[in-house]
Scaffold this motif. Structure first.
Motif, short mmCIF file in Angstrom:
data_model
loop_
_atom_site.label_atom_id
_atom_site.label_comp_id
_atom_site.label_asym_id
_atom_site.label_seq_id
_atom_site.Cartn_x
_atom_site.Cartn_y
_atom_site.Cartn_z
N SER A 6 27.72 16.51 -11.37
CA SER A 6 27.26 16.94 -9.73
C SER A 6 25.81 16.36 -9.52
N MET A 7 24.97 16.45 -10.27
CA MET A 7 23.75 16.01 -10.25
C MET A 7 23.61 14.55 -9.91
N ALA A 8 24.26 13.85 -10.70
CA ALA A 8 24.36 12.38 -10.75
C ALA A 8 25.26 11.71 -9.55
N GLU A 9 25.99 12.63 -9.11
CA GLU A 9 26.69 12.29 -7.64
C GLU A 9 25.90 12.46 -6.56
N THR A 10 25.03 13.57 -6.33
CA THR A 10 24.07 13.91 -5.55
C THR A 10 23.25 13.00 -5.62
N ALA A 11 22.25 12.44 -6.63
CA ALA A 11 21.41 11.48 -6.73
C ALA A 11 22.04 10.25 -6.19
N CYS A 12 23.38 9.88 -6.26
CA CYS A 12 23.81 8.62 -5.67
C CYS A 12 23.73 8.61 -4.28
N HIS A 13 24.39 9.66 -3.64
CA HIS A 13 24.25 10.06 -2.34
C HIS A 13 23.07 9.66 -1.66
N GLY A 14 22.01 10.54 -2.28
CA GLY A 14 20.66 10.37 -1.95
C GLY A 14 20.24 8.85 -1.92
N LEU A 15 20.48 8.19 -2.83
CA LEU A 15 20.01 6.79 -3.11
C LEU A 15 20.62 5.85 -2.03
N ALA A 16 22.08 6.18 -1.94
CA ALA A 16 22.71 5.38 -0.93
C ALA A 16 22.17 5.63 0.33
N LEU A 17 21.95 6.73 0.76
CA LEU A 17 21.37 7.19 1.91
C LEU A 17 20.03 6.51 2.29
N ALA A 18 19.28 6.22 1.24
CA ALA A 18 17.98 5.87 1.51
C ALA A 18 18.05 4.45 1.52
N ALA A 19 19.02 3.66 0.69
CA ALA A 19 19.02 2.36 1.19
C ALA A 19 19.65 2.20 2.42
N THR A 20 20.67 2.94 2.84
CA THR A 20 21.07 2.55 4.11
C THR A 20 20.15 2.54 5.18
N ALA A 21 19.36 3.60 5.08
CA ALA A 21 18.23 3.92 6.20
C ALA A 21 17.20 2.74 5.97
N THR A 22 16.78 2.21 4.81
CA THR A 22 15.98 1.13 4.69
C THR A 22 16.47 0.08 5.30
N SER A 78 24.54 4.20 9.78
CA SER A 78 24.01 3.06 10.49
C SER A 78 23.97 3.55 11.80
N MET A 79 25.15 3.83 12.57
CA MET A 79 25.15 4.09 13.91
C MET A 79 24.30 5.20 14.20
N LEU A 80 24.03 6.16 13.59
CA LEU A 80 23.32 7.30 13.74
C LEU A 80 21.99 6.98 13.90
N LEU A 81 21.56 6.10 12.78
CA LEU A 81 20.30 5.48 12.67
C LEU A 81 19.77 4.81 13.88
N THR A 83 20.83 4.63 16.94
CA THR A 83 20.74 5.50 17.93
C THR A 83 19.39 6.45 17.89
N ILE A 84 19.00 6.89 16.76
CA ILE A 84 17.94 7.76 16.60
C ILE A 84 16.50 6.79 16.80
N LEU A 85 16.48 5.76 16.15
CA LEU A 85 15.30 4.95 16.04
C LEU A 85 14.72 4.59 17.52
N PRO A 86 15.50 4.07 18.38
CA PRO A 86 14.75 3.99 19.59
C PRO A 86 14.26 4.99 20.47
N PHE A 87 15.21 6.30 20.66
CA PHE A 87 14.84 7.31 21.01
C PHE A 87 13.52 8.13 20.28
N ALA A 88 13.49 7.88 19.05
CA ALA A 88 12.24 8.55 18.42
C ALA A 88 11.11 7.67 18.84
N ALA A 89 11.22 6.29 18.88
CA ALA A 89 10.10 5.45 19.29
C ALA A 89 9.66 5.93 20.67
N ALA A 90 10.56 6.03 21.72
CA ALA A 90 10.17 6.48 22.96
C ALA A 90 9.50 7.71 23.11
N ALA A 91 10.11 8.72 22.25
CA ALA A 91 9.34 10.30 22.42
C ALA A 91 7.81 10.15 21.56
#
Length: 101
Positions: A6-22, A78-81, A83-91
């Protein structure tokens, strides 16, 4: 044994999220109308890094999910980010303008 899996899966999800955000952040910062940097990043290099990071995120999610589910998870994040990045920049710009004057 179950806890470590479970810990390995959680780490994999976190790394995947970080890579996608990057990856998405690299694409956004290379756009000519991005509002975070004074000048956009070098387009070719940034988009290459972004593509590789998005591929890495999908591959990491494919380790713990079905590949199609991993693809749709990557696209949703990806779609969430995107959407968020331009709004965060405007704010951020509005907050800086309010402080200055």
């Amino acid at each position: 044994m179950i806890e470590s899996a479970s810990m390995a899966e959680t780490a994999c999800h976190g790394l995947a999220l970080a890579a996608t955000a990057t990856g998405i952040t690299c694409f956004y910062l290379s756009a000519s109308r991005q509002q975070w940097l004074p000048r956009p990043l070098a387009a070719r290099r940034s988009r290459l890094v972004g593509t590789l990071a998005l591929l890495e995120g999908w591959l990491l999610w494919s380790v713990v999910m079905h590949p199609v589910t991993a693809l749709f998870t990557s696209l949703t994040v990806s779609m969430l980010l995107l959407t968020i990045l331009p709004f965060a920049a405007a704010a951020r710009g509005a907050m800086l303008a309010r402080r200055e004057g």
